[in-house]
Design a protein around this motif. Structure first.
Motif, PDB file in Angstrom:
ATOM      1  N   THR A 159       4.455  -8.217  17.405  1.00  0.00           N
ATOM      2  CA  THR A 159       3.884  -7.327  16.391  1.00  0.00           C
ATOM      3  C   THR A 159       2.394  -7.574  16.220  1.00  0.00           C
ATOM      4  N   SER A 160       1.633  -6.481  16.240  1.00  0.00           N
ATOM      5  CA  SER A 160       0.208  -6.567  15.959  1.00  0.00           C
ATOM      6  C   SER A 160       0.016  -6.810  14.471  1.00  0.00           C
ATOM      7  N   VAL A 161      -0.890  -7.747  14.144  1.00  0.00           N
ATOM      8  CA  VAL A 161      -1.166  -8.087  12.748  1.00  0.00           C
ATOM      9  C   VAL A 161      -2.623  -7.796  12.451  1.00  0.00           C
ATOM     10  N   ILE A 162      -2.859  -7.017  11.409  1.00  0.00           N
ATOM     11  CA  ILE A 162      -4.217  -6.765  10.949  1.00  0.00           C
ATOM     12  C   ILE A 162      -4.327  -7.230   9.507  1.00  0.00           C
ATOM     13  N   VAL A 163      -5.534  -7.559   9.110  1.00  0.00           N
ATOM     14  CA  VAL A 163      -5.770  -8.124   7.782  1.00  0.00           C
ATOM     15  C   VAL A 163      -6.811  -7.286   7.054  1.00  0.00           C
ATOM     16  N   ALA A 164      -6.542  -6.992   5.795  1.00  0.00           N
ATOM     17  CA  ALA A 164      -7.533  -6.318   4.952  1.00  0.00           C
ATOM     18  C   ALA A 164      -8.554  -7.356   4.519  1.00  0.00           C
ATOM     19  N   ALA A 165      -9.377  -7.762   5.464  1.00  0.00           N
ATOM     20  CA  ALA A 165     -10.367  -8.820   5.231  1.00  0.00           C
ATOM     21  C   ALA A 165     -11.694  -8.184   4.845  1.00  0.00           C
ATOM     22  N   LEU A 166     -12.278  -8.645   3.752  1.00  0.00           N
ATOM     23  CA  LEU A 166     -13.524  -8.062   3.267  1.00  0.00           C
ATOM     24  C   LEU A 166     -14.671  -9.057   3.254  1.00  0.00           C
ATOM     25  N   LEU A 177      -7.473 -15.275  14.440  1.00  0.00           N
ATOM     26  CA  LEU A 177      -6.014 -15.370  14.469  1.00  0.00           C
ATOM     27  C   LEU A 177      -5.269 -14.041  14.405  1.00  0.00           C
ATOM     28  N   ALA A 178      -5.936 -12.955  14.051  1.00  0.00           N
ATOM     29  CA  ALA A 178      -5.260 -11.669  13.922  1.00  0.00           C
ATOM     30  C   ALA A 178      -5.799 -10.689  14.962  1.00  0.00           C
ATOM     31  N   ASP A 179      -5.326  -9.453  14.882  1.00  0.00           N
ATOM     32  CA  ASP A 179      -5.684  -8.439  15.878  1.00  0.00           C
ATOM     33  C   ASP A 179      -6.739  -7.466  15.387  1.00  0.00           C
ATOM     34  N   GLY A 180      -7.146  -7.616  14.131  1.00  0.00           N
ATOM     35  CA  GLY A 180      -8.170  -6.724  13.610  1.00  0.00           C
ATOM     36  C   GLY A 180      -8.117  -6.656  12.104  1.00  0.00           C
ATOM     37  N   THR A 181      -8.921  -5.749  11.563  1.00  0.00           N
ATOM     38  CA  THR A 181      -8.986  -5.579  10.120  1.00  0.00           C
ATOM     39  C   THR A 181      -8.796  -4.127   9.750  1.00  0.00           C
ATOM     40  N   LEU A 182      -8.380  -3.915   8.516  1.00  0.00           N
ATOM     41  CA  LEU A 182      -8.285  -2.578   7.938  1.00  0.00           C
ATOM     42  C   LEU A 182      -9.041  -2.615   6.624  1.00  0.00           C
ATOM     43  N   THR A 183     -10.140  -1.897   6.560  1.00  0.00           N
ATOM     44  CA  THR A 183     -11.010  -1.946   5.388  1.00  0.00           C
ATOM     45  C   THR A 183     -10.752  -0.755   4.482  1.00  0.00           C
ATOM     46  N   PHE A 184     -11.121  -0.916   3.230  1.00  0.00           N
ATOM     47  CA  PHE A 184     -11.100   0.185   2.269  1.00  0.00           C
ATOM     48  C   PHE A 184     -12.326   0.038   1.383  1.00  0.00           C
ATOM     49  N   LEU A 185     -12.996   1.155   1.131  1.00  0.00           N
ATOM     50  CA  LEU A 185     -14.238   1.187   0.354  1.00  0.00           C
ATOM     51  C   LEU A 185     -15.355   0.383   1.007  1.00  0.00           C
ATOM     52  N   ALA A 186     -15.264   0.218   2.313  1.00  0.00           N
ATOM     53  CA  ALA A 186     -16.383  -0.319   3.091  1.00  0.00           C
ATOM     54  C   ALA A 186     -17.030   0.872   3.782  1.00  0.00           C
ATOM     55  N   GLY A 187     -18.133   1.342   3.230  1.00  0.00           N
ATOM     56  CA  GLY A 187     -18.817   2.492   3.800  1.00  0.00           C
ATOM     57  C   GLY A 187     -19.440   2.173   5.143  1.00  0.00           C
ATOM     58  N   PRO A 188     -20.040   3.163   5.793  1.00  0.00           N
ATOM     59  CA  PRO A 188     -20.612   2.939   7.129  1.00  0.00           C
ATOM     60  C   PRO A 188     -21.622   1.797   7.185  1.00  0.00           C
ATOM     61  N   LYS A 189     -22.469   1.672   6.159  1.00  0.00           N
ATOM     62  CA  LYS A 189     -23.458   0.595   6.161  1.00  0.00           C
ATOM     63  C   LYS A 189     -22.781  -0.756   6.049  1.00  0.00           C
ATOM     64  N   ALA A 190     -21.839  -0.879   5.112  1.00  0.00           N
ATOM     65  CA  ALA A 190     -21.126  -2.146   4.953  1.00  0.00           C
ATOM     66  C   ALA A 190     -20.313  -2.467   6.197  1.00  0.00           C
ATOM     67  N   ILE A 214     -10.284  -0.906  11.716  1.00  0.00           N
ATOM     68  CA  ILE A 214      -9.660   0.292  11.171  1.00  0.00           C
ATOM     69  C   ILE A 214     -10.284   0.582   9.809  1.00  0.00           C
ATOM     70  N   ALA A 215     -10.936   1.709   9.699  1.00  0.00           N
ATOM     71  CA  ALA A 215     -11.605   2.083   8.455  1.00  0.00           C
ATOM     72  C   ALA A 215     -10.729   3.057   7.687  1.00  0.00           C
ATOM     73  N   ALA A 216     -10.280   2.633   6.512  1.00  0.00           N
ATOM     74  CA  ALA A 216      -9.577   3.533   5.605  1.00  0.00           C
ATOM     75  C   ALA A 216     -10.622   4.294   4.806  1.00  0.00           C
ATOM     76  N   VAL A 217     -10.634   5.603   4.975  1.00  0.00           N
ATOM     77  CA  VAL A 217     -11.676   6.455   4.396  1.00  0.00           C
ATOM     78  C   VAL A 217     -11.029   7.482   3.473  1.00  0.00           C
ATOM     79  N   SER A 218     -11.432   7.489   2.225  1.00  0.00           N
ATOM     80  CA  SER A 218     -10.931   8.510   1.296  1.00  0.00           C
ATOM     81  C   SER A 218     -11.488   9.866   1.718  1.00  0.00           C
ATOM     82  N   ALA A 219     -10.606  10.839   1.907  1.00  0.00           N
ATOM     83  CA  ALA A 219     -11.058  12.137   2.414  1.00  0.00           C
ATOM     84  C   ALA A 219     -10.116  13.244   1.969  1.00  0.00           C
ATOM     85  N   VAL A 220     -10.701  14.350   1.511  1.00  0.00           N
ATOM     86  CA  VAL A 220      -9.931  15.531   1.140  1.00  0.00           C
ATOM     87  C   VAL A 220     -10.708  16.772   1.560  1.00  0.00           C
TER      88      VAL A 220
END
Length: 311
Positions: A159-166, A177-190, A214-220
């Motif tokens: 299993t691939s493991v990602i961490v919401a590391a900020l 130790l993990a396979d990547g990150t998933l961010t939230f509220l980290a804009g393009p500059k951050a 992996i960038a979690a982006v609020s979008a509507v």
């Protein structure tokens, strides 16, 4: 480029069964051409179990969690849940975990919050051992993992493991130790200055493959911009009071999470998503797509499914 969505994405007031409703939404996401669905952990249900159920019902989409806080769950419990989901979906499951916010979670559960970075390192060590098909024999500073019976599940692929590391320390442990990150509220500059460079450097030093960013982006996508923005201001206000998110918002030069929400027509949302890709995102996950109407949500998903094929 993969584009997915987080669930739940708005509620159906007439739905009497939340699990049924979320599986319906997973079907809708697949029908829209999206590449993945990610289940957020809430207090009323288990995100990993939902991912396994949805992945079993919807065979043409990647499944993940965004994210399961590791506090107060033992890694053997999370590993067992993740392996069950992985076996159920035939290898399409990604485990997304996060440290969680001490300020929020510790009063909820009333249990001591372990030193976060040390706990994360030990947690990932045990998860990697189990997911590699090995039995853990681990005595750490924050927990032990010595199961008397097998902890590895036949039928569950690695299993691939990602961490919401900020923060920088969490990102270094994640890169190692993990396979990547998933961010939230980290804009393009951050993302380009605080997240991707630290993560990529740590992975390279550890001899690991290039990590998933992996960038979690609020979008509507909507015509009712003012109403959706007002809803975003209300729903995202909570995050500005948490130090880890406040740091990201300040780095981006915005005062509120709603300032990062992409709201408007298809061209507006596409331009915003492209900025994340240029900043180093390898995958996009659209979040908060239920801030508008059900019609807005489906319009957003259909557009993102089309955009996925063009990026």
């Amino acid at each position: 480029m993969t584009i997915g969505v987080t669930l739940p994405a708005g509620g159906n007031p007439s739905a009497h069964n939340t699990v049924d409703e979320l599986i319906t939404q997973a079907h809708q996401a697949a029908d829209a051409g999206l590449g993945s669905v990610w289940f957020s952990q809430l207090f009323g249900y288990d995100a990993i179990s939902l991912a396994g159920l949805a992945g079993r019902e919807v065979p043409d989409i990647e499944i993940g969690t965004s994210v399961v806080p590791i506090y107060p769950r033992h890694p053997l419990l999370v590993a067992a849940l993740a392996q069950t989901a992985q076996a159920a979906v035939g290898g399409r499951f990604t485990l997304g975990i996060g440290l969680g916010a001490k300020e929020f979670l510790e009063p909820v559960y009333g249990l001591p919050y372990a030193p976060s970075i040390r706990h994360l390192r030990e947690y990932l060590t045990v998860l990697r051992t189990v997911f590699a098909g090995e039995e853990p024999r681990f005595d750490g500073d924050t927990f032990a993992a010595r199961p008397p019976f097998p902890a590895v599940l036949p039928g569950a692929t690695e299993t691939s493991v990602i961490v919401a590391a900020l923060g920088p320390q969490a990102l270094r442990v994640t890169g190692e130790l993990a396979d990547g990150t998933l961010t939230f509220l980290a804009g393009p500059k951050a993302l380009s200055t605080l997240i991707a460079p630290v993560l990529n450097e740590a992975a390279a030093k550890a001899g690991r493959p290039a990590p998933r960013v992996i960038a979690a982006v609020s979008a509507v996508v909507t015509d009712d911009v003012d109403a959706v923005r007002a809803n975003a201001v209300e729903k995202l206000a909570f995050y500005g009071d948490l130090p880890s998110y406040r740091r990201l918002l300040d780095a981006e030069g915005v005062s509120h999470g709603a300032d990062l929400t992409l709201i408007g027509d298809e061209a507006t949302v596409e331009a915003g998503i492209r900025r994340y890709v240029e900043a180093g995102a390898t995958e996009i996950v659209a979040s908060q797509t239920g801030l508008g109407s059900a019609e807005d949500r489906l319009r957003t998903w259909k557009f993102l499914g089309e955009l996925k094929r063009r990026l």
